[in-house]
Enzyme design. Structure first.
Site, short mmCIF file in Angstrom:
data_model
loop_
_atom_site.label_atom_id
_atom_site.label_comp_id
_atom_site.label_asym_id
_atom_site.label_seq_id
_atom_site.Cartn_x
_atom_site.Cartn_y
_atom_site.Cartn_z
N GLY A 47 -20.80 13.69 1.09
CA GLY A 47 -21.31 14.29 2.33
C GLY A 47 -22.26 13.41 2.29
CG HIS A 93 -20.47 18.02 3.28
ND1 HIS A 93 -21.33 17.85 3.24
CD2 HIS A 93 -20.87 18.48 2.40
CE1 HIS A 93 -22.79 18.27 1.94
NE2 HIS A 93 -21.60 18.23 1.72
CG ASP A 94 -23.08 17.63 6.99
OD1 ASP A 94 -22.73 18.87 8.02
OD2 ASP A 94 -22.44 18.05 5.96
#
Length: 262
Positions: free
Chosen positions: A139, A121-122
């Site tokens: 992440g 994520h991200d």
């Protein structure tokens, strides 16, 4: 009409260009958008707010746009954005972003992503990168343009890897890696700068000489980081051809948050 295999399940809400191809047993969710010329292989799952640009090739058994592997995630409407001209090989997993960051996981253009690569994520991945088999980005990782990450390499969350970096096989990246550097190992060590990669990308002798000097100032002359930054800044006037390269380095050093690999 898009060329969709009879066994594929494409939600009526998905937006696919007429030239898109979708392979057997692939699932495409309602919020997915796929641009012209992209092909998706068999047994893929593409879900969530996922946008895929033009002329990508997604091989079989990929999972794109699944919820982030973050225990804080509470169903917020986050996204995955993939640019144009990427090759994404088998068994890759790219997750959506989280509300704690930009809310978007991004992959730029012209990237070569080998099998079993994970983008958590991200992550913010630039363009023209190469991620070899089993490279794993935790992440919030940022990966600059033209960077290469070797197979079986893990990158710690929140790390930044600069443009034109080459990370060797089976490395553990736990600190930020400045642009142009050549690193490997566990613990990670800077071995030099990516001279051959720069030559292949058209860097002339003056620019390569300036990068070499930046490497020396950071790693070979015993200077503090602040001293090195000051002297690196002076290279922009002594070597005008490398002014953009110097600016790239200074911007990276100013934004380094986990300390730079030394």
């Amino acid at each position: 009409m898009a060329r969709i295999h009879p066994t594929a399940l494409v939600d009526p809400g998905a937006e696919l260009d007429d030239s898109v191809e979708v392979g057997a047993y692939t699932l495409v969710g309602a919020q997915v958008r796929i641009g012209a010329g992209t092909t998706v292989g068999a047994h893929c799952v593409i879900e969530g707010r996922t946008t895929i640009g033009r002329d990508n090739r997604v091989f079989q058994f990929c999972s794109l746009g699944a919820a982030p592997q973050d225990k804080k995630y509470a169903g917020e409407p986050t996204a995955l954005e993939i640019g144009d001209g990427n090759t994404i090989r088998e068994f890759c997993t790219f997750n959506r972003g989280t509300a704690q960051d930009a809310g978007v996981t991004r992959l730029g253009d012209g990237n070569w992503i080998m099998a079993y690569v994970h983008l958590a994520h991200d992550c913010q991945v630039g363009s023209h990168t190469i991620l070899a088999n089993n490279a794993t980005l935790a992440g919030h990782v940022h990966l600059g343009d033209w960077a290469i990450v070797g197979g079986l390499t893990g990158v710690h969350q929140f790390c930044k890897i600069g443009a034109h970096v080459m990370v060797g096989f089976a490395s553990a990246v736990t600190q930020d890696v400045p642009p142009f550097m050549l690193v490997d190992g566990n613990p990670l060590a800077v071995r030099g700068f990516n001279a051959e990669g720069l030559r292949r990308r058209g860097f002339g002798p003056a620019r390569i000489g300036a990068v070499k000097q930046m490497h020396r100032l950071l790693y070979r002359q015993g200077k503090t980081l602040e001293q090195a930054r000051t002297e690196i800044g002076a290279l922009a006037s002594s070597t005008p051809e490398a002014a953009a390269d110097v600016a790239l380095m200074l911007d990276f050093l100013a934004g380094a948050s986990r300390g730079i690999a030394r």
